[in-house]
Design an enzyme around this catalytic site. Structure first.
Site, mmCIF file in Angstrom:
data_model
loop_
_atom_site.group_PDB
_atom_site.id
_atom_site.type_symbol
_atom_site.label_atom_id
_atom_site.label_comp_id
_atom_site.label_asym_id
_atom_site.label_seq_id
_atom_site.Cartn_x
_atom_site.Cartn_y
_atom_site.Cartn_z
ATOM 1 N N SER A 135 0.846 -1.196 0.000
ATOM 2 C CA SER A 135 0.000 0.000 0.000
ATOM 3 C C SER A 135 0.877 1.239 0.000
ATOM 4 C CB SER A 135 -0.881 0.002 1.260
ATOM 5 O OG SER A 135 -1.715 1.135 1.265
ATOM 6 N N LYS A 161 -1.004 -0.776 -4.427
ATOM 7 C CA LYS A 161 -2.259 -0.103 -4.077
ATOM 8 C C LYS A 161 -1.940 1.344 -3.793
ATOM 9 C CE LYS A 161 -4.672 -0.234 0.228
ATOM 10 N NZ LYS A 161 -5.469 -0.998 1.207
ATOM 11 N N LEU A 162 -2.621 2.236 -4.503
ATOM 12 C CA LEU A 162 -2.398 3.671 -4.287
ATOM 13 C C LEU A 162 -3.553 4.248 -3.481
ATOM 14 C CD1 LEU A 162 -1.369 4.842 -7.902
ATOM 15 C CD2 LEU A 162 0.129 4.003 -6.042
ATOM 16 N N LYS A 163 -3.228 4.944 -2.419
ATOM 17 C CA LYS A 163 -4.252 5.694 -1.700
ATOM 18 C C LYS A 163 -4.646 6.882 -2.577
ATOM 19 C CE LYS A 163 -4.437 3.480 2.141
ATOM 20 N NZ LYS A 163 -5.707 2.897 2.616
ATOM 21 N N ASP A 189 -7.314 2.928 -3.397
ATOM 22 C CA ASP A 189 -8.092 2.871 -2.162
ATOM 23 C C ASP A 189 -8.475 4.297 -1.760
ATOM 24 O OD1 ASP A 189 -7.479 1.557 1.228
ATOM 25 O OD2 ASP A 189 -9.261 2.429 0.268
ATOM 26 N N ASN A 191 -10.740 5.038 0.760
ATOM 27 C CA ASN A 191 -11.125 5.174 2.178
ATOM 28 C C ASN A 191 -12.314 6.131 2.355
ATOM 29 O OD1 ASN A 191 -7.809 4.643 2.752
ATOM 30 N ND2 ASN A 191 -9.272 3.511 3.971
ATOM 31 N N GLU A 214 -11.182 0.630 -4.234
ATOM 32 C CA GLU A 214 -11.587 0.206 -2.892
ATOM 33 C C GLU A 214 -12.301 1.335 -2.158
ATOM 34 O OE1 GLU A 214 -8.225 -1.131 -0.621
ATOM 35 O OE2 GLU A 214 -9.420 -1.582 1.158
ATOM 36 N N ASP A 239 -14.266 -2.272 1.885
ATOM 37 C CA ASP A 239 -13.400 -2.440 3.062
ATOM 38 C C ASP A 239 -14.223 -2.012 4.284
ATOM 39 O OD1 ASP A 239 -10.249 -0.779 4.067
ATOM 40 O OD2 ASP A 239 -11.637 -2.066 5.175
ATOM 41 N N LYS A 263 -10.522 -7.842 6.703
ATOM 42 C CA LYS A 263 -9.644 -7.409 7.794
ATOM 43 C C LYS A 263 -10.231 -7.945 9.091
ATOM 44 C CE LYS A 263 -8.148 -2.861 6.147
ATOM 45 N NZ LYS A 263 -8.441 -1.432 6.293
ATOM 46 N N GLY A 291 -4.721 -4.772 5.475
ATOM 47 C CA GLY A 291 -3.750 -4.575 6.552
ATOM 48 C C GLY A 291 -4.026 -3.288 7.308
HETATM 49 O O1 NPG Z 1 -0.049 -2.464 4.606
HETATM 50 C C1 NPG Z 1 -0.776 -2.184 5.572
HETATM 51 O O2 NPG Z 1 -0.858 -2.841 6.616
HETATM 52 C C2 NPG Z 1 -1.666 -0.958 5.454
HETATM 53 C C3 NPG Z 1 -2.600 -1.146 4.303
HETATM 54 C C4 NPG Z 1 -3.533 0.027 4.242
HETATM 55 O O3 NPG Z 1 -3.457 0.818 3.338
HETATM 56 N N1 NPG Z 1 -4.383 0.128 5.268
HETATM 57 C C5 NPG Z 1 -5.292 1.262 5.291
HETATM 58 C C6 NPG Z 1 -6.628 0.837 4.816
HETATM 59 O O4 NPG Z 1 -7.500 1.691 4.688
HETATM 60 O O5 NPG Z 1 -6.770 -0.333 4.474
HETATM 61 C C7 NPG Z 1 -5.226 1.873 6.637
HETATM 62 C C8 NPG Z 1 -4.068 2.540 6.956
HETATM 63 C C9 NPG Z 1 -3.913 3.122 8.213
HETATM 64 C C10 NPG Z 1 -4.921 2.998 9.139
HETATM 65 C C11 NPG Z 1 -6.100 2.310 8.813
HETATM 66 C C12 NPG Z 1 -6.240 1.740 7.532
#
Ligand code: NPG
Length: 368
Positions: A135, A161-163, A189, A191, A214, A239, A263, A291
């Protein structure tokens, strides 16, 4: 198995670099470890709540309090529990899936260590290594993004995976495609950062042959995701919205998603995670393991889950050195893009005492 007591341990685990998402930036992981001590063994769980309620309503201090005041004391009602009895007992309390997941996992780890059974075999693993994705957070510049993505591809990660968020979406994706080509497995992703009014803008992502987008919309917008899925070629993955097997069945029934990120912390543990896996597999829906920046303790359990047959897409099961200069367990390493599934009893890893002590900020014991 008789429970002697539970240790709640807080720790501050520095990240190698700040990790920015659409809801904030992490620089240090505020970790809550749960250790269940029984008459026969001890087991570990890692609560994945963040220090502030930004990803979801849980946060680390709150999770510690609900464990201390309600979840751990409720175990005193159990004489010789197994993990199913423990999980059922916790259901008398509403919500708090991350806190419940940490306690359930610690107990399950203890139970499996006593039985000499690995978590992966208990859950139904079919492979001994899993493909690792990585990520990539929101960056200050496209150049910084391309440098980080290039480093991860050189390391061998099999999926990027790009935020994304409004203002950081089309351009970064275009830049990665132009620099690294069309064969890289690429997903984004959001979020929950968009609304259905952004649909036409998000349709522009269809030009980049992404694996998935995502959680573009808020958690409660299942119908909104179904509508967006009709408007985009890019598969929609959920998610935050996927909080249980029941919600998963509803989401699939209305076409809210065609891929699911599982998750354990978000859904209350690995038993519910396996139920979600089973619902998806029965419906031909691909899943992958999400994750939450876990240390080796949470990472080990995630890798065991990711070895189940329905996990056909690389997960956020990166190597330990993706986030940490030094993990508190034997580090998870990338080998030709794969991470090995621990084979020992339980989660198959232990905290290294000195390293755990070095990041520990408080320890409390709650006897039964
Ligand atoms: O590689 C990892 O563990 C992080 C993967 C990731 O991007 N997690 C995100 C998510 O939204 O899934 C996240 C990051 C930080 C806190 C909560 C969620």
């Amino acid at each position: 198995m008789k429970i002697d007591g539970v240790e709640l341990r807080r720790a501050a685990m520095p990240l190698k670099a700040p990790f920015r998402t659409s809801f904030g930036t992490e620089t240090t992981k505020d970790v809550l470890f749960v250790k269940v001590v029984t008459s026969e063994s001890a087991g570990w769980g890692e609560c994945v709540a963040m220090s502030e309620p930004r990803y979801c309503s849980e946060y680390t201090d709150g999770a510690a309090e609900v464990l201390r005041k309600f979840l751990i004391p409720s175990l005193g009602e159990l004489t010789d529990p197994d993990v199913h009895a423990l999980s059922a007992t916790m259901e008398q309390f509403a919500g708090h899936p991350m806190a419940k997941a940490a306690l359930e996992t610690a107990f399950l780890d203890a139970e499996l260590r006593a039985a000499g059974t690995s978590m992966s075999s208990y859950l139904g693993a079919v492979v001994d290594r899993v493909p690792a994705g990585v990520s990539v957070g929101i960056k200050n510049s496209i150049d910084e993004l391309l440098e980080e993505v290039g480093g991860f591809l050189d390391a061998g990660y099999l999926r990027i995976k790009l935020k994304i968020e409004p203002g950081w979406d089309i351009e970064p994706v275009r830049a990665v495609r132009e620099r690294f080509g069309d064969d890289v497995l690429l997903q984004v992703d959001a979020n929950t950062a968009y609304t259905l009014a952004d649909a036409r803008h998000l349709q522009r992502l269809d030009d980049f042959d992404l694996l998935l987008i995502e959680q573009p919309l808020p958690e409660e917008e299942l119908r909104g995701h179904a509508r967006l899925a009709e408007m985009m070629r890019t598969p929609v993955c959920l998610d935050e919205s996927i909080t249980s097997a029941k919600v998963t069945a509803d989401a699939l029934a209305i076409g809210a998603c065609s891929v699911v990120n599982i998750k354990s912390g978000r859904v209350g543990g690995y038993l519910e995670s396996r139920r979600i896996h089973d619902v998806c597999k029965a419906n031909g829906i691909a899943v992958w393991c999400g994750g939450m920046l876990e240390t080796g303790i949470g990472r080990a359990a995630n890798v065991a889950l990711a070895a189940l047959p329905g996990f056909v897409l690389p997960g956020d099961t990166s190597a330990s050195d993706r986030y940490f200069a030094e993990d508190i367990t034997e580090p998870f390493v990338l080998d030709s893009g794969y991470v090995k599934v621990p084979e020992g009893p339980g989660i198959g890893v232990e905290p290294i005492p000195d390293l755990l002590e070095a990041i520990t900020t408080s320890v409390e014991w709650i006897g039964m």
